[in-house]
Design a protein around this motif. Structure first.
Motif, PDB file in Angstrom:
ATOM      1  N   ASP A 100       0.793  -1.230   0.000  1.00 36.32           N
ATOM      2  CA  ASP A 100       0.000   0.000   0.000  1.00 36.32           C
ATOM      3  C   ASP A 100       0.825   1.279   0.000  1.00 36.32           C
ATOM      4  O   ASP A 100       0.385   2.302  -0.521  1.00 36.32           O
ATOM      5  N   TYR A 101       2.031   1.229   0.609  1.00 42.98           N
ATOM      6  CA  TYR A 101       2.798   2.466   0.714  1.00 42.98           C
ATOM      7  C   TYR A 101       4.286   2.199   0.915  1.00 42.98           C
ATOM      8  O   TYR A 101       4.712   1.076   1.203  1.00 42.98           O
ATOM      9  N   TYR A 102       5.034   3.291   0.751  1.00 42.66           N
ATOM     10  CA  TYR A 102       6.485   3.311   0.962  1.00 42.66           C
ATOM     11  C   TYR A 102       6.783   4.475   1.904  1.00 42.66           C
ATOM     12  O   TYR A 102       6.298   5.595   1.680  1.00 42.66           O
ATOM     13  N   VAL A 103       7.569   4.225   2.972  1.00 44.39           N
ATOM     14  CA  VAL A 103       7.927   5.290   3.917  1.00 44.39           C
ATOM     15  C   VAL A 103       9.393   5.139   4.290  1.00 44.39           C
ATOM     16  O   VAL A 103       9.862   4.026   4.540  1.00 44.39           O
ATOM     17  N   ARG A 104      10.125   6.274   4.361  1.00 40.23           N
ATOM     18  CA  ARG A 104      11.536   6.172   4.738  1.00 40.23           C
ATOM     19  C   ARG A 104      12.057   7.463   5.351  1.00 40.23           C
ATOM     20  O   ARG A 104      11.524   8.555   5.105  1.00 40.23           O
ATOM     21  N   ASN A 105      13.098   7.320   6.156  1.00 40.82           N
ATOM     22  CA  ASN A 105      13.871   8.443   6.690  1.00 40.82           C
ATOM     23  C   ASN A 105      15.251   8.465   6.058  1.00 40.82           C
ATOM     24  O   ASN A 105      15.843   7.405   5.814  1.00 40.82           O
ATOM     25  N   TYR A 106      15.749   9.674   5.838  1.00 42.05           N
ATOM     26  CA  TYR A 106      17.138   9.841   5.417  1.00 42.05           C
ATOM     27  C   TYR A 106      17.907  10.456   6.578  1.00 42.05           C
ATOM     28  O   TYR A 106      17.545  11.517   7.083  1.00 42.05           O
ATOM     29  N   ASP A 107      18.979   9.781   7.001  1.00 43.64           N
ATOM     30  CA  ASP A 107      19.775  10.213   8.151  1.00 43.64           C
ATOM     31  C   ASP A 107      21.225  10.462   7.726  1.00 43.64           C
ATOM     32  O   ASP A 107      21.891   9.538   7.254  1.00 43.64           O
ATOM     33  N   PHE A 108      21.694  11.681   7.945  1.00 43.25           N
ATOM     34  CA  PHE A 108      23.075  12.035   7.607  1.00 43.25           C
ATOM     35  C   PHE A 108      23.400  13.356   8.294  1.00 43.25           C
ATOM     36  O   PHE A 108      22.819  13.692   9.311  1.00 43.25           O
ATOM     37  N   GLY A 109      24.329  14.132   7.717  1.00 44.20           N
ATOM     38  CA  GLY A 109      24.687  15.422   8.279  1.00 44.20           C
ATOM     39  C   GLY A 109      24.254  16.554   7.366  1.00 44.20           C
ATOM     40  O   GLY A 109      24.305  16.424   6.140  1.00 44.20           O
ATOM     41  N   PRO A 110      23.819  17.698   7.901  1.00 45.72           N
ATOM     42  CA  PRO A 110      23.318  18.798   7.077  1.00 45.72           C
ATOM     43  C   PRO A 110      24.371  19.435   6.181  1.00 45.72           C
ATOM     44  O   PRO A 110      24.041  20.046   5.161  1.00 45.72           O
ATOM     45  N   GLU A 111      25.650  19.309   6.549  1.00 49.47           N
ATOM     46  CA  GLU A 111      26.705  19.923   5.738  1.00 49.47           C
ATOM     47  C   GLU A 111      26.829  19.263   4.366  1.00 49.47           C
ATOM     48  O   GLU A 111      27.367  19.857   3.428  1.00 49.47           O
ATOM     49  N   LEU A 112      26.354  18.035   4.246  1.00 51.70           N
ATOM     50  CA  LEU A 112      26.445  17.307   2.981  1.00 51.70           C
ATOM     51  C   LEU A 112      25.055  17.063   2.383  1.00 51.70           C
ATOM     52  O   LEU A 112      24.823  16.060   1.699  1.00 51.70           O
ATOM     53  N   TYR A 113      24.167  18.004   2.619  1.00 49.96           N
ATOM     54  CA  TYR A 113      22.764  17.874   2.202  1.00 49.96           C
ATOM     55  C   TYR A 113      22.446  18.966   1.196  1.00 49.96           C
ATOM     56  O   TYR A 113      22.632  20.151   1.474  1.00 49.96           O
ATOM     57  N   ASP A 114      21.973  18.587   0.018  1.00 51.52           N
ATOM     58  CA  ASP A 114      21.660  19.574  -1.015  1.00 51.52           C
ATOM     59  C   ASP A 114      20.590  20.564  -0.576  1.00 51.52           C
ATOM     60  O   ASP A 114      20.604  21.728  -0.965  1.00 51.52           O
ATOM     61  N   GLY A 115      19.603  20.081   0.183  1.00 58.29           N
ATOM     62  CA  GLY A 115      18.506  20.953   0.588  1.00 58.29           C
ATOM     63  C   GLY A 115      17.594  21.325  -0.565  1.00 58.29           C
ATOM     64  O   GLY A 115      17.121  22.457  -0.651  1.00 58.29           O
ATOM     65  N   ILE A 116      17.333  20.362  -1.450  1.00 64.20           N
ATOM     66  CA  ILE A 116      16.449  20.592  -2.599  1.00 64.20           C
ATOM     67  C   ILE A 116      15.516  19.400  -2.771  1.00 64.20           C
ATOM     68  O   ILE A 116      15.953  18.244  -2.715  1.00 64.20           O
ATOM     69  N   PHE A 117      14.242  19.674  -2.964  1.00 61.04           N
ATOM     70  CA  PHE A 117      13.255  18.660  -3.325  1.00 61.04           C
ATOM     71  C   PHE A 117      12.785  18.994  -4.733  1.00 61.04           C
ATOM     72  O   PHE A 117      12.189  20.042  -4.960  1.00 61.04           O
ATOM     73  N   SER A 118      13.085  18.116  -5.700  1.00 62.64           N
ATOM     74  CA  SER A 118      12.793  18.402  -7.102  1.00 62.64           C
ATOM     75  C   SER A 118      11.604  17.607  -7.617  1.00 62.64           C
ATOM     76  O   SER A 118      11.501  16.395  -7.387  1.00 62.64           O
ATOM     77  N   MET A 119      10.748  18.311  -8.309  1.00 68.04           N
ATOM     78  CA  MET A 119       9.661  17.688  -9.056  1.00 68.04           C
ATOM     79  C   MET A 119       9.905  18.039 -10.519  1.00 68.04           C
ATOM     80  O   MET A 119       9.789  19.208 -10.913  1.00 68.04           O
ATOM     81  N   VAL A 120      10.297  17.044 -11.300  1.00 64.85           N
ATOM     82  CA  VAL A 120      10.712  17.301 -12.680  1.00 64.85           C
ATOM     83  C   VAL A 120       9.865  16.490 -13.650  1.00 64.85           C
ATOM     84  O   VAL A 120       9.504  15.344 -13.380  1.00 64.85           O
ATOM     85  N   GLN A 121       9.565  17.113 -14.766  1.00 67.03           N
ATOM     86  CA  GLN A 121       8.831  16.449 -15.847  1.00 67.03           C
ATOM     87  C   GLN A 121       9.602  16.701 -17.141  1.00 67.03           C
ATOM     88  O   GLN A 121       9.316  17.617 -17.894  1.00 67.03           O
ATOM     89  N   PRO A 122      10.627  15.864 -17.393  1.00 66.65           N
ATOM     90  CA  PRO A 122      11.470  16.059 -18.566  1.00 66.65           C
ATOM     91  C   PRO A 122      10.725  15.725 -19.862  1.00 66.65           C
ATOM     92  O   PRO A 122       9.687  15.052 -19.852  1.00 66.65           O
ATOM     93  N   GLU A 123      11.278  16.173 -20.966  1.00 68.10           N
ATOM     94  CA  GLU A 123      10.656  15.939 -22.261  1.00 68.10           C
ATOM     95  C   GLU A 123      10.799  14.482 -22.711  1.00 68.10           C
ATOM     96  O   GLU A 123       9.917  13.951 -23.388  1.00 68.10           O
ATOM     97  N   ASN A 124      11.910  13.834 -22.342  1.00 68.00           N
ATOM     98  CA  ASN A 124      12.214  12.521 -22.920  1.00 68.00           C
ATOM     99  C   ASN A 124      12.317  11.377 -21.916  1.00 68.00           C
ATOM    100  O   ASN A 124      12.659  10.260 -22.295  1.00 68.00           O
ATOM    101  N   THR A 125      12.050  11.644 -20.628  1.00 68.14           N
ATOM    102  CA  THR A 125      12.102  10.580 -19.626  1.00 68.14           C
ATOM    103  C   THR A 125      10.904  10.720 -18.692  1.00 68.14           C
ATOM    104  O   THR A 125      10.110  11.644 -18.825  1.00 68.14           O
ATOM    105  N   PHE A 126      10.781   9.792 -17.742  1.00 76.10           N
ATOM    106  CA  PHE A 126       9.634   9.802 -16.838  1.00 76.10           C
ATOM    107  C   PHE A 126       9.716  10.962 -15.849  1.00 76.10           C
ATOM    108  O   PHE A 126      10.800  11.352 -15.418  1.00 76.10           O
ATOM    109  N   ALA A 127       8.575  11.477 -15.489  1.00 73.22           N
ATOM    110  CA  ALA A 127       8.500  12.502 -14.454  1.00 73.22           C
ATOM    111  C   ALA A 127       8.729  11.864 -13.091  1.00 73.22           C
ATOM    112  O   ALA A 127       8.415  10.688 -12.876  1.00 73.22           O
ATOM    113  N   SER A 128       9.276  12.643 -12.159  1.00 72.68           N
ATOM    114  CA  SER A 128       9.543  12.102 -10.825  1.00 72.68           C
ATOM    115  C   SER A 128       9.614  13.225  -9.800  1.00 72.68           C
ATOM    116  O   SER A 128       9.725  14.406 -10.146  1.00 72.68           O
ATOM    117  N   ALA A 129       9.571  12.824  -8.537  1.00 73.72           N
ATOM    118  CA  ALA A 129       9.731  13.755  -7.424  1.00 73.72           C
ATOM    119  C   ALA A 129      10.624  13.108  -6.379  1.00 73.72           C
ATOM    120  O   ALA A 129      10.460  11.926  -6.071  1.00 73.72           O
TER     121      ALA A 129
END
Length: 338
Positions: A100-129
């Motif tokens: 029914d679902y997928y749930v997860r935590n990401y654990d690391f350090g903030p200094e190595l964290y991009d800090g970006i959540f991307s929602m992309v819909q490219p022209e030639n590949t599948f859309a993703s978030a």
């Protein structure tokens, strides 16, 4: 310390996705951090050969980032391609998958964290978030076919020149429709280190791929799978890190109890995101602090996500977004407490 994650929504060519991603990270400290931890020179031809085999459009994305940051393509490849990245020690990441679902935590350090959540819909590949890692890679995410995946570091034993798992995840989100497709691709990609991949799809197929530079094994179940930071396949147990195995075993034992009494989608999300949960950590200086929680409901086609100690989770109707309706949120806010 405040934690802010920028939300990017891009519907464009691969080049423009790269260009706009580059604009987003241009003034962020993470670019300098990548410069310190990546190599100044890599085998560009071999990197391109691998990309051309599995994801040629990502070369265009790298070209867009290079143009945006006003750097040579060779420099962008060293910083962001995820190829031949020096060893890095990572600690956490826990996930649970059901039909029914997928749930997860990401654990690391903030200094190595991009800090970006991307929602992309490219022209030639599948859309993703999903959450960015090294600009074009992903920690975790879901694509337009309801395929979900996340990474879990195990060890650097038998480390090899190859692709980082976050680039593997990006390639899977872009090109695979089902868990079986993702498993097959993970058997073909040249892995650099030992990682687990937690996987689920909207057909109810869930799996954990235990991957090393030389072997790939698969665990599957009909009801519930947990995935943490140690290998469970007997043939691979010798590649586990002894000092981290105890924590990983404890988290796995906690997750396995949900087999008998499976919580709802939102209840399971709260089990991961609540700062009082056994799955939430604040050891950020030891690269073991919870940075975000990511979840996806296959039936509802909704994303549920939050960053550390956020007082509100963001829920996204992914089906509506795929049909062109952008979300209003621009930033996810949280707090890092050491």
């Amino acid at each position: 310390m405040k934690l802010e994650v920028e939300i990017l929504q891009i519907r464009d060519s691969s080049y423009q996705i790269g260009y706009q991603t580059g604009e987003s990270i241009r003034n962020k400290a993470i670019v300098n951090t990548f410069g310190l931890i990546t190599k100044s020179k890599i085998d560009i031809n071999n990197m391109k050969n691998i990309y051309n085999t599995f994801a040629p459009y990502l070369i265009e994305e790298l070209e867009g980032i290079a143009a945006s940051l006003h750097i040579p393509f060779s420099k962008a490849a060293c910083l962001f391609s995820g190829y031949d990245v020096p060893k890095t020690e990572a600690m956490g990441c826990s996930a649970v998958m059901t039909k029914d679902y997928y749930v997860r935590n990401y654990d690391f350090g903030p200094e190595l964290y991009d800090g970006i959540f991307s929602m992309v819909q490219p022209e030639n590949t599948f859309a993703s978030a999903g959450y960015n890692l090294q600009a074009i890679g992903r920690h975790d995410g879901v694509n337009e076919y309801g395929l979900t995946i996340g990474l879990h570091f195990v060890s650097n034993i038998d480390y090899s020149v190859g692709l980082s798992p976050w680039i593997s995840i990006r390639m899977i989100l872009d090109t695979c429709k089902t868990s079986d497709d993702a498993i097959q691709l993970l058997k073909e990609i040249p892995h650099s280190a030992c990682y687990n991949f937690s996987i689920g799809d909207n057909h109810g197929n869930i799996a954990v791929v235990e991957a090393t530079p030389s072997n790939v094994f698969v665990r599957q179940d009909d009801e519930l799978l947990s995935c943490v930071n140690h290998f469970q396949i007997d043939e691979l147990k010798r590649k586990n890190r002894q000092f981290s195995e105890e924590s990983s075993l404890k988290r796995n034992k906690y997750l396995q109890k949900f087999k008998d009494n499976k919580p709802s989608y939102h209840e399971m999300f709260n089990h991961f995101s609540d700062e009082q949960s056994p799955l939430f950590f604040n050891h950020y200086k030891e690269l073991f602090g919870t940075l975000h929680t990511f979840a996806y409901s296959y039936e509802q086609q909704t994303i549920l996500t939050s960053v550390a100690r956020s007082n509100k989770a963001m829920e996204i109707n992914f089906k509506k977004w795929l049909n062109g309706q952008n979300i209003k949120d621009k930033i996810l806010y949280g707090i890092i407490e050491y």
